[in-house]
Design a protein around this motif. Structure first.
Motif, short mmCIF file in Angstrom:
data_model
loop_
_atom_site.label_atom_id
_atom_site.label_comp_id
_atom_site.label_asym_id
_atom_site.label_seq_id
_atom_site.Cartn_x
_atom_site.Cartn_y
_atom_site.Cartn_z
N ASP A 18 46.61 39.65 31.46
CA ASP A 18 45.34 40.05 30.86
C ASP A 18 44.89 41.43 31.37
O ASP A 18 45.42 41.94 32.35
N TRP A 20 42.17 42.46 32.80
CA TRP A 20 41.54 42.50 34.12
C TRP A 20 42.60 42.63 35.21
O TRP A 20 42.47 43.42 36.14
N ARG A 21 43.68 41.87 35.07
CA ARG A 21 44.77 41.94 36.07
C ARG A 21 45.52 43.26 35.97
O ARG A 21 46.01 43.77 36.97
N ASP A 95 40.98 38.19 45.24
CA ASP A 95 40.29 37.47 44.15
C ASP A 95 40.27 35.95 44.35
O ASP A 95 39.24 35.39 44.64
N PRO A 143 37.72 30.88 42.33
CA PRO A 143 36.60 31.47 41.58
C PRO A 143 35.93 30.45 40.65
O PRO A 143 34.71 30.47 40.47
N ARG A 147 32.10 29.68 41.31
CA ARG A 147 31.14 30.06 40.25
C ARG A 147 30.36 28.82 39.79
O ARG A 147 29.17 28.88 39.53
N TRP A 171 40.78 29.50 32.31
CA TRP A 171 40.76 30.97 32.29
C TRP A 171 41.37 31.54 31.00
O TRP A 171 41.48 32.75 30.85
N ASN A 197 34.89 33.69 32.40
CA ASN A 197 35.52 35.02 32.39
C ASN A 197 35.41 35.66 31.01
O ASN A 197 34.92 35.05 30.05
N GLU A 198 35.88 36.91 30.94
CA GLU A 198 35.62 37.67 29.71
C GLU A 198 36.43 37.17 28.52
O GLU A 198 35.94 37.16 27.40
N ASP A 223 33.16 39.39 34.44
CA ASP A 223 34.21 40.37 34.70
C ASP A 223 33.65 41.79 34.63
O ASP A 223 33.80 42.54 35.57
N TYR A 246 32.54 41.51 37.98
CA TYR A 246 33.44 40.92 38.97
C TYR A 246 34.57 41.92 39.21
O TYR A 246 35.57 41.92 38.50
C1 FRU Z 1 41.92 37.18 35.11
C2 FRU Z 1 40.83 36.25 35.49
C3 FRU Z 1 39.50 36.96 35.40
C4 FRU Z 1 38.67 36.14 36.31
C5 FRU Z 1 39.64 35.94 37.44
C6 FRU Z 1 39.40 34.77 38.30
O1 FRU Z 1 43.19 36.60 35.19
O2 FRU Z 1 40.86 35.11 34.69
O3 FRU Z 1 39.05 37.05 34.09
O4 FRU Z 1 37.49 36.72 36.67
O5 FRU Z 1 40.91 35.85 36.83
O6 FRU Z 1 40.40 34.62 39.26
#
Ligand code: FRU
Length: 326
Positions: A18, A20-21, A95, A143, A147, A171, A197-198, A223, A246
């Motif tokens: 994704d 974010w990663r 994370d 998380p 959360r 997720w 998450n987003e 996120d 985040y």
């Molecule tokens: C991405 C994710 C983020 C979330 C985080 C939690 O892989 O799902 O969207 O904030 O991991 O670990």
């Protein structure tokens, strides 16, 4: 063991699938580019805990000097991470957490605070009264549970807000959508969805549009990812009401890792703060993050030029040696 002059860092990522990663990895690489003696070996477990355990074993075998890891789920990953630590390999957890104190440093957002802040914000938004659904990430990843705990604590003192369901979206956008398609018809008077998450927030909006096209159910995500496809843009476009920042912690994790390797001071716990992004501040935040992205691109272009120049220098140096023996 050091390979040549380089510090070899293994990075075991729970999933690389994704945005974010990807932003986390970009941040790490940008930071490590400032050290020409650092090398990153990247492994992506595609959200599979057993695969991640195996990949960490492989990294340890290959002789890394430091492990950066974001564990897919806490319990299944804890033994192998403890093993690395006990072997004397410094471990920087990012994370998601393990369930043990045996790691060298942690870098990541304050997930309890994320849940708590969202709970408080949601209650204010609804004037203290209303119904909400929570869509969580993988329940065994820290998380998700942190959360959730934060949300529950915030709502404990706000009895007018009813959490009518908690769904496990793992997720993943598609799983969140599947769960919401089943649940949503039971709650025609729902006011709000908190998606952890987003990508699940995006999914929540899509399902709301399918099932209750005439209603505007509020969606809050987590996120605060910049860029064209991130959730800052979704807030800006009015797709979702708000998101809780985040930070990925990519740069910070690489910085802590290099401090550890170079025997510089560092802190064990590095908690990154959250903040709500909504219509009141999104314009400013979007302007600043757009600017940040363009500056990051500049840094990457400059880095490429430096690499080019170095290559030319080495070739010329080689030629000089051949011609003169100097
Ligand atoms: C991405 C994710 C983020 C979330 C985080 C939690 O892989 O799902 O969207 O904030 O991991 O670990």
């Amino acid at each position: 063991e050091k390979q040549g002059d380089a510090y070899v860092i293994g990075f075991s990522q729970c999933t690389g699938d994704d945005e974010w990663r990807r932003a986390m990895l970009d941040g790490m690489q940008r930071e490590l580019a400032f050290h020409n003696n650092a090398k990153l070996i990247f492994k992506d477990a595609h959200a599979n805990s057993a695969v991640q355990v195996k990949q960490i074993e492989e990294l340890l075998q290959s002789g890394i000097q430091l492990l950066i890891v974001s564990p897919n789920e806490s319990d299944p990953l804890t033994p192998v991470i403890e093993k690395a630590y006990r072997k004397g390999i410094p471990v920087v957890v990012v994370d998601r957490r393990t369930s043990s104190p045996y790691y060298t440093a942690y870098v990541g957002g304050d997930n309890y605070q994320v849940g708590k802040t969202v709970g408080e914000y949601a209650a204010t938004l609804l004037g203290g009264k209303g119904k909400m659904i929570e869509v969580t990430g993988l329940p065994r990843s820290s998380p998700a549970s942190d959360r959730h705990r934060g949300l529950v604590d915030a709502l404990a003192t706000r009895p007018g807000i009813q959490r009518v369901a908690t769904l496990n979206g793992q997720w993943e956008k598609d799983i969140a959508k599947k769960e919401l398609r089943k649940a949503l018809p039971n709650f025609p008077d729902l006011d709000l969805i908190f998606a952890q998450n987003e990508v699940m927030a995006k999914g929540a909006r899509e399902v709301c549009n399918e099932i209750f096209p005439e209603r505007k159910i509020r969606v809050i995500g987590v996120d605060g990812l910049p860029g064209q496809f991130g959730d800052i843009q979704m807030v800006y476009d009015g797709q979702i009401t708000a998101t809780a920042l985040y930070p990925t912690g990519g740069e910070e994790a690489a910085r802590v890792a290099m401090n550890i390797l170079q025997k510089q001071p560092y802190q064990k716990e590095n908690l990154l703060q959250t903040a709500i992004i909504d219509s009141s501040n999104v314009r400013m935040i979007k302007m600043q993050t757009d600017k940040m992205i363009s500056q990051q691109n500049d840094i990457e272009r400059q880095q490429a030029r430096i690499d080019e120049q170095l290559e030319i220098y080495h070739t010329q140096r080689g030629l000089l040696y051949v011609m003169t023996g100097l």
